[in-house]
Structures are given as C-alpha cells and as structure tokens.
Write a protein that holds these residues in place. Structure first.
Motif, PDB file in Angstrom:
ATOM      1  N   ASP A  57     -14.540  16.028  -8.388  1.00  0.00           N
ATOM      2  CA  ASP A  57     -15.047  15.469  -9.493  1.00  0.00           C
ATOM      3  C   ASP A  57     -14.836  16.510 -10.696  1.00  0.00           C
ATOM      4  O   ASP A  57     -14.641  15.800 -11.824  1.00  0.00           O
ATOM      5  N   ASP A  58     -15.124  17.696 -10.798  1.00  0.00           N
ATOM      6  CA  ASP A  58     -15.073  18.646 -11.776  1.00  0.00           C
ATOM      7  C   ASP A  58     -13.557  18.682 -12.192  1.00  0.00           C
ATOM      8  O   ASP A  58     -13.252  18.606 -13.638  1.00  0.00           O
ATOM      9  N   VAL A  61     -12.848  15.925 -14.540  1.00  0.00           N
ATOM     10  CA  VAL A  61     -13.564  16.005 -15.853  1.00  0.00           C
ATOM     11  C   VAL A  61     -12.766  16.892 -16.823  1.00  0.00           C
ATOM     12  O   VAL A  61     -12.295  16.731 -17.959  1.00  0.00           O
ATOM     13  N   GLU A  64      -9.936  15.232 -18.511  1.00  0.00           N
ATOM     14  CA  GLU A  64     -10.453  14.526 -19.698  1.00  0.00           C
ATOM     15  C   GLU A  64     -10.547  15.422 -20.777  1.00  0.00           C
ATOM     16  O   GLU A  64     -10.115  15.341 -21.867  1.00  0.00           O
ATOM     17  N   TRP A  65     -11.077  16.877 -20.549  1.00  0.00           N
ATOM     18  CA  TRP A  65     -11.233  17.756 -21.714  1.00  0.00           C
ATOM     19  C   TRP A  65      -9.833  18.108 -22.085  1.00  0.00           C
ATOM     20  O   TRP A  65      -9.711  18.649 -23.462  1.00  0.00           O
TER      21      TRP A  65
END
Length: 156
Positions: A57-58, A61, A64-65
């Motif tokens: 999950d990290d 993310v 996206e960053w």
C-alpha cells in the motif's frame, strides 16, 4: 525529493534509454531510493529500496508522490504525453474511457484480445485505460461481476 539523471544510452545520436535516480527523504530519517527508466517514451520503475521497508500500500502511494517530479525531469524526453489542466499545471494525459457498462465491456474486450494473443491481459487493460494495475484489476473484476468475463474460479 530529488530527481537526477543517472545515465543514458544513445543510438545514432538520439537518446534511446535514460535512467534517473529518485530519492525521497523524510524528516523522521526514512528514505526511499528509486531507479526510473525511460525507454521509447515509456516511464517505469526498475528498482526500489526503502529504509524502513515499504508495504504494498505504501509503495502505491510512493508512485503517486513521485509521478509529477519524474515527469517534470523526464518531460523533454516524453514528448506529447502531457497536457495542461485548467490551472495551467502540467499533468499526464490519460485516454478517455467510458464509465459504466460500456467501459466494462471495453475492458472485457481488451482482456480477451490479450488472452487470445498470448499477452498479459492485465497489462493490456492497463495500456487501454491508462490506469494503474490496481485500478485495472478493479475494472476487470467489475467486468466479471457484470458477466462480460467468465468467473475467475469455478464455483462449487
């Protein structure tokens, strides 16, 4: 966050493949180092190292960053893959995709065509929709639920 060109391979004087080092450093001492590869106007992540390790999950993310800074650093290599939004911010162009049953039918068609060609059907849906792997899997599941694709497992 920093994005730096690492190296580049040229063919006939034109850049064929470029690598970029990306580092995310956080105030608590955590960091993520990535190696991004740009080849034939496609950008992918080749290597990820994180301290402490990232969960899946990290990792989603983190993607996206780093998307915008990577496209800013690689933009001159990518050509027409970006467009401007209403506020003048650059963003990645994504093909228009219909919603609802029509979109799910198109997902099913792309999935079946890839299966018939012996290609990865999930990658085919990702390429057709422009969505991430997670979103493409969600669309495939929706197409199965709508009856456009056969169930994944035989029900007993």
């Amino acid at each position: 966050m920093s994005v730096r060109p690492a190296w580049e391979v040229r063919e006939s004087g034109a850049a064929a493949t470029s690598w970029f080092n990306v580092r995310l450093a956080f105030t608590d001492g955590a960091r993520v180092d990535l190696l991004a590869v740009l080849s034939q106007a496609a950008l992918s992540i080749e290597d990820v190292r994180a301290e402490p390790p990232l969960s899946l999950d990290d990792l989603a993310v983190v993607a996206e960053w780093i998307e915008e800074p990577l496209f800013e650093a690689c933009g001159s290599h990518l050509g027409g893959g970006r467009e401007q939004d209403r506020d003048g911010q650059a963003r990645r162009a994504r093909p228009a995709w219909p919603r609802g049953a029509e979109g799910l039918l198109l997902v099913a068609e792309a999935y079946r065509a890839a299966q018939e060609d012996g290609a990865d059907p999930v990658l085919a849906v990702m390429g057709a929709t422009g969505h991430s792997r997670r979103e493409s899997l969600r669309l495939i599941a929706g197409a199965r639920d709508a009856g456009f694709l056969t169930p994944r497992h035989a029900r007993r």
